[in-house]
Write a protein that holds these residues in place. Structure first.
Motif, PDB file in Angstrom:
ATOM      1  N   ALA A 217       0.811  -1.215   0.000  1.00 23.66           N
ATOM      2  CA  ALA A 217       0.000   0.000   0.000  1.00 23.66           C
ATOM      3  C   ALA A 217       0.838   1.255   0.000  1.00 23.66           C
ATOM      4  CB  ALA A 217      -0.938   0.002   1.197  1.00 23.66           C
ATOM      5  N   ARG A 221       1.305   7.832  -4.591  1.00 28.62           N
ATOM      6  CA  ARG A 221      -0.154   7.858  -4.662  1.00 28.62           C
ATOM      7  C   ARG A 221      -0.541   8.549  -5.960  1.00 28.62           C
ATOM      8  NH1 ARG A 221      -2.476   8.488   0.406  1.00 28.62           N
ATOM      9  NH2 ARG A 221      -1.609   7.004   1.897  1.00 28.62           N
ATOM     10  N   ARG A 229      -4.758   2.443  -2.791  1.00 28.62           N
ATOM     11  CA  ARG A 229      -3.689   2.651  -1.813  1.00 28.62           C
ATOM     12  C   ARG A 229      -4.136   3.613  -0.721  1.00 28.62           C
ATOM     13  NH1 ARG A 229       0.876   0.320  -4.227  1.00 28.62           N
ATOM     14  NH2 ARG A 229       0.810   0.456  -6.484  1.00 28.62           N
TER      15      ARG A 229
END
Lengths: 421, 412
Positions: A217, A221, A229
């Motif tokens: 994760a 981003r 995520r």
């Protein structure tokens, strides 16, 4: 083979700090530290008194009847409309002028309750889905039909966005599945139910999932995986909160009802170190949608609600948190004035309840039984975004930041006189 | 379009994600072998003949009514097996789409009627939406689910009428409460046989006089209700936008949607030409990972990745879609990327049995795990994460679990 998963009730009992009957007793056996099981943990350094204000929003799902909450028990029109479902003078706390609070809320009244009347929408809709969407999204106006579309953000999510400090978990819901009202754009917010259920089923799952998430994760981003995520990011924070839940309160005894367990869990969450500023407590399973057997169902729900709210408020008082925690109910609509076959159809305007740093008593505008709309429903005195503005303002969040202006550009104003500043 | 070999595989995977419930292990490679390109594969998917509807033996044999749970399980399992097979294609995707659209639950309707409803959906899924809606408005399972069973025009129940308009054809804002009441009366008059002989209209229970519905005054029965609804402009955009979300994603150009709505309406609601146009559009081509993988898509691909034939339903309800068990009359909300569901799915993946033998012992094991899950041209973060695991000597099972938990696997 039987279902190995804990029931919703078992999960709530566990979160509330009680034994869940699945081999975990007392504290919160959520493992960490090299994967060795912790011994039954000693309580975490207790009672973290929050330095920030926190909102606990209790959703009375299904449509709570305002007239059974604050009751015009001497009004002839009420008595005519509710021959079998009406509450009599011996069933209310007399607040004067022919109005009384449902006496099942008496215990909560004793710990301080504000009843806010006339809250709804000036363009009401009788559909659960439509009104729930509006309340979650935070706009009293009709939403554009978006079949299958997800709401951009929820009211509590936007409040969390405004309040969040860094990467700390800012909002949580005791919901199973996602809580749309908590949908945020940046802040970390999470639904507790499924996570708690999985941790209860397997205390080591938290560690394994965290390892998995640490691997997957993190990272940039951006791009198509951004949302996935971003959604996974608060899980670590939630697991940490679950690991640090203090003991169940000894100052009060919470009732064993769903709402009782939820508020006991809320108490522990609020006393744990975290950045949680908004906590959503849904009553969607306890269904206020009383199309039939209204008295039987509603009486029972209010019995439970009254006792649980009182216990919660006393717990907060005991922990020196009463000024810092605002409790407020919501419900997507009230119910039809005239009864039908022992039940009540969908309605419009209703009465919300608030507890904590409030001025006790009746607020808002009392419903007018002489002025019903074309469907036999009460007219709302206030669009519910003003109710929301009241809550936001107490949290020091500018309503303009979290609520849409109306067609004329007016931002909803907080309702005066309810909150002690 | 010129693409690298990996790029072509990713393009093939995209076509398979949208026209099947995979891609399943090896299916991208096989598709590329057989068709040579993503574009050819797409045309093959579109041109594929429809498979006949197969009723499972256990349902159509003489039935023991006390075995409802077993029958429900069987219904779910047989359909999941079909969707998880290499045989499932575009027609199956449309069947699922309409099934999720015309919500029906076997918690309330009987499984035998649910199975027969599936027959109707099979017949019309790539056919005509007007005819499909007519079939559903008189369908026994739907009547049981939305309280249309055992209704009289003099004392109707509004549930079916309201949802037919609000959820299944026009959405809110195109009808009044009076219309709902009128439709309820016209839709009433059914009794659904408890011996599974179907739904029957009882003459004396139906309307004595026609009603006015959506401004038209000669409406008197379910078919004329549906026919009148289909005359509304609102139907086409409502259905088109839902189909576009499914086949393309949430961000489709408004002008494009309007064009498709107009064609859909003027064709008399023919589904196949609409879907073909969507699949051949540029919007489709550019919609890689544009939407979450729905619960049923996630479930079917996962089953094949880990090679499980059956999975326990109670595990699946919070994280996937179980046929005939919608979460509410509105179906399944599009919250597949919420943290609760993502967490619960990862926890599920950690708990199920996964064999080390699913990927080879040597070679690029990280890539093998990703490709087993149908993931090609994934993000560098995901590749690095799997690579790091492989470097540490992680087992085959752990690599597959990690690939299944990758954010890309949650997307379509």
């Amino acid at each position: 083979m039987t279902d190995p998963h804990p029931t919703r009730r078992q999960v709530l009992q566990w979160l509330a700090g009680g034994a869940a009957g699945i081999g975990l007793v007392g504290g919160c056996a959520v493992r960490r530290e090299g994967g060795q099981p912790e011994p039954d943990p000693a309580p975490v350094a207790p009672s973290k008194v929050p330095t920030h204000r926190t909102l606990v929003l209790i959703e009375l799902g299904g449509g709570n009847d305002g007239l059974s909450t604050l009751v015009p028990f001497e009004d002839g029109r009420y008595l005519d409309a509710r021959p079998t479902l009406g509450l009599g003078p011996d069933e209310v706390v007399d607040l004067g002028d022919g109005w009384g609070l449902n006496h099942r809320l008496e215990a909560a009244w004793a710990t301080g309750l504000a009843a806010v009347c006339g809250v709804g929408s000036s363009t009401p809709d009788l559909s659960h889905f439509e009104m729930l969407d509006r309340w979650y999204r935070g706009t009293p106006r009709a939403l554009l039909a978006q079949p299958g579309g997800a709401l951009a953000s929820g009211f509590l999510g936007r409040v969390a966005d405004a309040l969040a400090q860094g990467q700390e978990l800012a909002g949580a819901s005791l919901q199973f599945g996602e809580a749309p009202i908590l949908r945020s754009t940046q802040a970390q917010t999470v639904g507790l139910g499924d996570v708690a259920a999985n941790v209860l089923l397997d205390p080591e799952i938290g560690d394994r999932v965290e390892d998995r998430l640490a691997l997957l994760a993190s990272g940039a981003r951006s791009g198509p995986t951004e949302e996935a995520r971003r959604q996974l990011a608060p899980i670590g924070g939630l697991l940490e909160v679950l690991r640090q839940l203090p003991e169940a309160s000894t100052a009060v005894t919470y009732p064993d009802s769903d709402i009782g367990l939820q508020l006991a869990a809320a108490s522990r969450i609020l006393r744990a170190p975290s950045g949680i500023r908004v906590l959503h407590v849904p009553q969607t399973v306890s269904d206020y949608d009383t199309h039939g057997s209204h008295r039987q169902v509603h009486d029972s729900l209010f019995d439970e609600l009254g006792v649980a709210l009182a216990a919660f408020q006393q717990d907060l008082d005991h922990n020196g948190m009463a000024d810092q925690v605002l409790i407020a109910t919501t419900s997507e609509f009230g119910r039809r004035v005239v009864e039908a076959s022992g039940g009540l159809d969908h309605g419009t305007s209703s009465t919300m309840l608030m507890s904590g740093p409030i001025t006790a008593g009746i607020h808002g505008e009392l419903p007018d039984l002489a002025d019903l709309d074309g469907n036999g429903n009460l007219r709302s005195a206030f669009d519910f975004d003003r109710y929301y503005a009241t809550l936001a303002a107490w949290l020091d969040v500018d309503p303009a930041q979290v609520l849409e202006p109306d067609a004329s550009g007016t931002v909803p104003e907080p309702l005066p006189g309810i909150l002690r500043t | 379009m010129l693409r690298t070999a990996e790029g072509e595989r990713a393009a093939v995977a995209h076509v398979l994600r949208r026209t099947t419930f995979g891609p399943f292990p090896g299916s991208v490679e096989r598709a590329l072998d057989e068709h040579g390109s993503a574009a050819s594969l797409l045309e093959a998917q579109i041109a594929a003949p429809l498979d006949p509807f197969e009723a499972p033996l256990t349902i159509d044999q003489p039935f023991d009514p006390t075995n409802t749970a077993i029958v429900n399980d069987e219904l779910v399992e047989q359909w999941l097996a079909r969707l998880s097979s290499d045989a499932a294609g575009l027609h199956d995707k449309l069947m699922w789409f309409w099934h999720a659209h015309f919500t029906t639950s076997f918690m309330k309707a009987h499984a035998i009627y649910c199975w027969r409803q599936l027959r109707s959906v099979h017949e019309h899924a790539l056919g005509n939406f007007h005819e499909l809606t007519r079939a559903i408005a008189s369908d026994a399972a739907m009547l049981q689910y939305l309280d249309g069973d055992d209704t009289k025009a003099t004392q109707p129940n509004e549930n079916l009428a309201r949802e037919l308009l609000e959820l299944y054809t026009t959405g809110r804002g195109h009808y009044t409460e009076d219309d709902v009441r009128a439709a309820a009366r016209a839709l009433a008059g059914w009794v659904v046989s408890p011996e599974f002989n179907g739904a029957e209209r009882i003459g004396s229970w139906t309307l004595a006089e026609p009603v006015t519905f959506l401004g038209e005054s000669k409406v008197h029965d379910p078919d004329s209700i549906v026919d009148r609804i289909m005359g509304l402009d609102a139907v086409a955009p409502f259905i088109v936008s839902k189909l576009a979300r499914s086949f393309i994603g949430p961000r489709v150009d408004a002008a494009q949607l309007a064009a498709w709505s107009n064609s859909f309406r003027s064709s008399g609601y023919e589904i196949r030409p609409l879907v073909e146009a969507m699949l051949r559009s540029e919007a489709f081509d550019g919609a890689r990972y544009a939407r979450p993988r729905t619960g049923i898509e996630w479930l079917c691909t996962l089953r094949r990745v880990v090679d499980h034939n059956r999975m326990e339903m109670w595990d699946l309800i919070p994280i996937a879609q179980v046929p005939y068990a919608p979460l509410s009359v509105a179906g399944w909300p599009d919250t597949w990327l919420s943290n609760s569901i993502l967490f619960a799915r990862i926890a599920f993946i950690e708990r199920i049995e996964v064999s080390d033998d699913l990927i080879p012992e040597s070679g690029d094991r990280a890539r093998a795990a990703l490709e087993r899950c149908g993931l090609f041209a994934t993000s560098s973060e995901t590749i690095d994460a799997l690579g790091a695991l492989a470097e540490r000597g992680a087992s085959g099972a752990e690599l597959v679990r990690a690939a299944l938990a990758a954010p890309e696997f949650a997307l379509s």
